[in-house]
Design a protein around this motif. Structure first.
Motif, short mmCIF file in Angstrom:
data_model
loop_
_atom_site.label_atom_id
_atom_site.label_comp_id
_atom_site.label_asym_id
_atom_site.label_seq_id
_atom_site.Cartn_x
_atom_site.Cartn_y
_atom_site.Cartn_z
N LEU A 241 -4.38 -3.10 -13.46
CA LEU A 241 -5.52 -2.22 -13.23
C LEU A 241 -6.41 -2.72 -12.10
O LEU A 241 -6.72 -1.98 -11.16
CB LEU A 241 -6.34 -2.08 -14.52
CG LEU A 241 -7.65 -1.28 -14.39
CD1 LEU A 241 -7.35 0.16 -14.00
CD2 LEU A 241 -8.44 -1.34 -15.68
N LEU A 242 -6.83 -3.98 -12.16
CA LEU A 242 -7.84 -4.47 -11.23
C LEU A 242 -7.25 -5.09 -9.97
O LEU A 242 -7.79 -4.91 -8.88
CB LEU A 242 -8.74 -5.49 -11.93
CG LEU A 242 -9.61 -4.94 -13.06
CD1 LEU A 242 -10.37 -6.07 -13.75
CD2 LEU A 242 -10.58 -3.89 -12.53
N PHE A 243 -6.16 -5.85 -10.10
CA PHE A 243 -5.63 -6.59 -8.95
C PHE A 243 -4.12 -6.37 -8.84
O PHE A 243 -3.33 -7.30 -8.99
CB PHE A 243 -5.96 -8.08 -9.09
CG PHE A 243 -7.41 -8.32 -9.39
CD1 PHE A 243 -8.38 -8.08 -8.43
CD2 PHE A 243 -7.82 -8.75 -10.64
CE1 PHE A 243 -9.72 -8.26 -8.70
CE2 PHE A 243 -9.16 -8.94 -10.93
CZ PHE A 243 -10.12 -8.69 -9.96
N PRO A 244 -3.71 -5.12 -8.58
CA PRO A 244 -2.28 -4.80 -8.59
C PRO A 244 -1.55 -5.42 -7.40
O PRO A 244 -2.15 -5.72 -6.37
CB PRO A 244 -2.28 -3.26 -8.51
CG PRO A 244 -3.54 -2.94 -7.79
CD PRO A 244 -4.55 -3.95 -8.25
N VAL A 245 -0.27 -5.60 -7.58
CA VAL A 245 0.57 -6.17 -6.53
C VAL A 245 1.71 -5.21 -6.25
O VAL A 245 2.23 -4.54 -7.16
CB VAL A 245 1.11 -7.57 -6.95
CG1 VAL A 245 1.91 -7.49 -8.24
CG2 VAL A 245 1.96 -8.18 -5.85
N ALA A 461 -3.06 0.71 -0.64
CA ALA A 461 -1.72 1.29 -0.50
C ALA A 461 -1.19 1.78 -1.84
O ALA A 461 -0.54 2.82 -1.93
CB ALA A 461 -0.77 0.28 0.12
N LEU A 462 -1.49 1.02 -2.91
CA LEU A 462 -1.00 1.42 -4.23
C LEU A 462 -1.77 2.61 -4.78
O LEU A 462 -1.22 3.40 -5.56
CB LEU A 462 -1.08 0.23 -5.19
CG LEU A 462 -0.19 -0.96 -4.80
CD1 LEU A 462 -0.30 -2.07 -5.83
CD2 LEU A 462 1.27 -0.51 -4.68
N ALA A 463 -3.04 2.75 -4.40
CA ALA A 463 -3.78 3.95 -4.80
C ALA A 463 -3.13 5.20 -4.23
O ALA A 463 -3.00 6.23 -4.91
CB ALA A 463 -5.23 3.85 -4.34
N ALA A 464 -2.70 5.11 -2.97
CA ALA A 464 -1.99 6.25 -2.37
C ALA A 464 -0.67 6.51 -3.08
O ALA A 464 -0.26 7.67 -3.27
CB ALA A 464 -1.76 5.97 -0.89
N ALA A 465 0.02 5.43 -3.50
CA ALA A 465 1.28 5.61 -4.22
C ALA A 465 1.05 6.28 -5.56
O ALA A 465 1.82 7.16 -5.97
CB ALA A 465 1.95 4.25 -4.42
N HIS A 466 -0.02 5.90 -6.28
CA HIS A 466 -0.35 6.56 -7.55
C HIS A 466 -0.69 8.03 -7.32
O HIS A 466 -0.32 8.89 -8.14
CB HIS A 466 -1.51 5.84 -8.23
CG HIS A 466 -1.12 4.56 -8.91
ND1 HIS A 466 -0.40 4.53 -10.08
CD2 HIS A 466 -1.36 3.27 -8.59
CE1 HIS A 466 -0.21 3.28 -10.45
NE2 HIS A 466 -0.77 2.49 -9.57
N ARG A 478 -10.17 2.61 -11.43
CA ARG A 478 -10.19 1.19 -11.10
C ARG A 478 -11.54 0.79 -10.51
O ARG A 478 -12.13 -0.23 -10.89
CB ARG A 478 -9.07 0.87 -10.10
CG ARG A 478 -9.10 -0.56 -9.58
CD ARG A 478 -7.99 -0.80 -8.57
NE ARG A 478 -8.06 -2.16 -8.06
CZ ARG A 478 -8.75 -2.53 -6.98
NH1 ARG A 478 -9.42 -1.61 -6.28
NH2 ARG A 478 -8.77 -3.79 -6.59
N GLY A 479 -12.06 1.62 -9.60
CA GLY A 479 -13.34 1.30 -8.98
C GLY A 479 -14.47 1.30 -9.98
O GLY A 479 -15.37 0.44 -9.92
N ARG A 480 -14.45 2.24 -10.92
CA ARG A 480 -15.54 2.29 -11.88
C ARG A 480 -15.50 1.10 -12.83
O ARG A 480 -16.53 0.52 -13.18
CB ARG A 480 -15.48 3.58 -12.69
CG ARG A 480 -16.71 3.69 -13.59
CD ARG A 480 -16.97 5.05 -14.09
NE ARG A 480 -18.17 5.02 -14.90
CZ ARG A 480 -18.34 5.71 -16.00
NH1 ARG A 480 -17.38 6.50 -16.44
NH2 ARG A 480 -19.46 5.63 -16.68
#
Length: 604
Positions: A241-245, A461-466, A478-480
């Motif tokens: 959630l917070l620090f994805p790889v 980049a992963l936000a765009a993938a989601h 995630r930001g909240r």
């Protein structure tokens, strides 16, 4: 290269001149190159060329040099340290030179026969086990036959990296044309079961076997690198959630003693959605490595239904094993990971820990008389760390498939000092940092990943993938969560000074929100069958449940409800939802959310 001067070894044989612990000087009339292998003495002790001065060559032995004396023979191999790569690596346990460790659990917690406990330069395997890269995995070559199905026909043209056939081993193993070979296929065997050292095809006039060798310090070539934009799901909510790889990215996990580095890495190895796991125990305690091996052997693989160990390669070079083998172990692990990557698989390479590897570099530099840099580490420490992490990538292989190597390295800063050279340099080269907090660890909060000191450069980049996958709200959630945790941390010091009752109502709800997020979402039990792994759906459900409850609490105090009445509500169903719901269940989480919302609805 060395130049023969003659006179010292009339027969032309290389001879040992001096033995100083693991450093051996030899008189070598024949030309040798840096990093070439040398076999020392009648016992076949392997070593590596580390300095050349005329005919005097300095060799660093990979094993204990007891019994080696001046006058003994030395045989240059005229090739760098290479390892044998074959399907039978899967499920095996090896030392830092990829030699099999039979009865690994016993070897990891005891020293070898006749050695002193705790010695770091004693043999971990008998000298008779063979040269590095020339021994088989666990059993002698030919003891196990592997089903092979050819995918090319005689007369076809095969390029470097092309698929020659499939090996039925459960994770999609393939036999490829070596990267330095191409040409016409003049022979290929019929479908059947073959030992790892059998000749399967002849390409361009050269035999291709199931087992192939590759130098450990030379990255395997690829067609091109790809953007790392596909998430690697670890099953750990604090990470996902917070620090994805991303697959093909790099992670550092710094933390002092007792903060749970090894436990977190073990959980990643058990639950991440990679095809193959390469676990390198580099300089760690033998009992911990024995526990890892035992747990992997017992754990059922959710992907295949077999044992997780069957798609894991374990490289164990513990603190009682040779220092030079420890230095080579991370390169060995990277080479093994690239071998499976070239088959089109996603591989996770876990190195625990790179600090012990760096200490081996420091010890070796001291033995060689190099000028020390920061804290005695060699001046090239930063470049060596960068070269290691650079081997992580998502790639298009020579054969046209896509694969990845994700590198996760633990860092053990002395005293938790993150300004020391290994930690400071590592943070420069990695894409993600999962910093472990001592206070969280001592408070029994697992995993102790600090949301204040960690980061993920892959998040955008992963936000765009989601979003492409249909979850456009992932980045906002995630930001909240990150903002609520940061606000709760900001208020924590103030609460200690004046008490929570002195805060305005909205800030009291912020403190409550931080507690709910920590206990109901971020915290995770590695010992709970329901909570050790959290599927993406369960994680999303827990996030939505906690945020829904926080939103209701904020609206209540904004409409005039007393904050102490909100704080007095029993949030137990929400706090226990992570353990009452199974790893991939969402319905119990929704039920717990609704139960708490109903209780909040009863407030005046």
């Amino acid at each position: 290269m060395s130049r023969a001067r003659g006179g010292r070894t009339p027969t032309g044989e290389a001879r040992v001149l001096r033995v100083a612990g693991p450093l051996v000087e030899i008189d070598c009339p024949s030309p040798v190159a840096m990093h070439d292998l040398v076999v020392l003495g009648a016992g076949g002790l392997p070593g590596e060329v580390v300095a050349v001065r005329g005919d005097t060559v300095t060799v660093q032995a990979y094993e204990y040099t007891g019994g080696l004396a001046p006058g003994h023979t030395a045989e240059p191999q005229h090739r760098p340290l290479s390892v044998r790569l074959a399907p039978d690596l899967l499920g095996g346990v090896f030392d830092g030179l990829l030699r099999p460790l039979d009865a690994a659990g016993d070897l990891l917690v005891t020293t070898g026969p006749g050695t002193a406990p705790g010695s770091r330069d004693r043999p971990s395997t008998p000298h008779g086990a063979g040269l590095p890269g020339e021994t088989a995995a666990r059993t002698a070559p030919g003891d196990r036959a592997w089903p092979f199905t050819p995918r090319v026909a005689e007369g076809a043209q095969a390029a470097a990296g092309a698929v020659l056939g499939d090996v039925g081993a459960g994770v999609g193993l393939r036999i490829l044309v070596p990267p330095d070979l191409s040409g016409e296929v003049t022979r290929v065997v019929d479908a059947g079961a073959y030992p790892a050292d059998a000749v399967l095809a002849v390409v361009g006039g050269r035999e291709v076997r199931m087992a192939q060798a590759w130098p450990v310090r030379r990255p395997r070539p690829v067609a091109r690198r790809l953007p790392a934009d596909v998430p690697l799901t670890t099953g750990q909510r604090a990470v996902d959630l917070l620090f994805p790889v991303a697959r093909g990215s790099t992670v550092a996990v710094p933390g002092g003693f007792g903060t749970g580095k090894t436990m977190l890495l073990q959980q990643i190895a058990k639950w991440c959605d990679a095809d193959v796991i390469v676990y390198v125990g580099c300089g760690e305690r033998g009992n911990e490595m024995a526990d890892v091996i035992e747990e992997l052997a017992e754990l059922t693989d959710p992907r295949t239904g077999g044992r997780l160990a069957e798609r894991t390669v374990t490289i164990a070079n513990t603190s009682n094993m040779p220092m030079m083998a420890r230095e080579a172990s991370v390169h060995t692990g990277a080479t093994v990971a690239e071998y499976f990557r070239d088959m089109g698989l996603d591989v996770v390479l876990i190195a625990d820990s790179t600090s012990r590897w760096a200490e081996a570099l420091r010890e070796f530099a001291s033995r060689m008389g190099e000028l020390p840099a920061e804290e005695g580490y060699p001046a090239g420490l930063a470049s060596q760390l960068a070269a290691f992490y650079e081997r992580a990538a998502a790639v298009r292989t020579l054969g046209g498939a896509t694969g990845s190597v994700t590198v996760i390295g633990a860092v053990s800063p002395p005293g938790g000092d993150r300004t020391e050279p290994v930690t400071a340099h590592t943070e420069r080269f990695v894409r993600c940092l999962w910093s472990l907090d001592r206070d969280l660890a001592y408070a029994r909060h697992y995993p102790a990943v600090s949301w204040a000191d960690s980061f993920s450069r892959d998040a955008a980049a992963l936000a765009a993938a989601h979003a492409r996958a249909g979850d456009a709200g992932w980045a906002e959630r995630r930001g909240r969560v990150a903002r609520l945790l940061a606000e709760a941390d900001r208020l924590a010091d103030l609460v200690e000074l004046v008490g929570v009752t002195a805060l305005p109502p909205r800030e009291r709800i912020s403190v409550l929100a931080g507690r709910l997020l920590r206990e109901a979402l971020i915290q995770q039990s590695a010992l709970s069958p329901a909570d050790a792994y959290s599927a993406p759906g369960k994680t999303a459900a827990l996030v939505a449940a906690v945020l829904a409850v926080v939103d209701r609490c904020e609206r209540l105090v904004d409409s005039g409800a007393r904050p102490e009445d909100v704080e007095a509500v029993d949030f137990t169903p929400l706090l226990r939802a992570r353990e009452t719901a199974g790893p991939d269940e969402t319905a119990p989480v929704a039920a717990a959310r609704d139960a708490v919302l109903d209780r909040l609805a009863g407030l005046p």
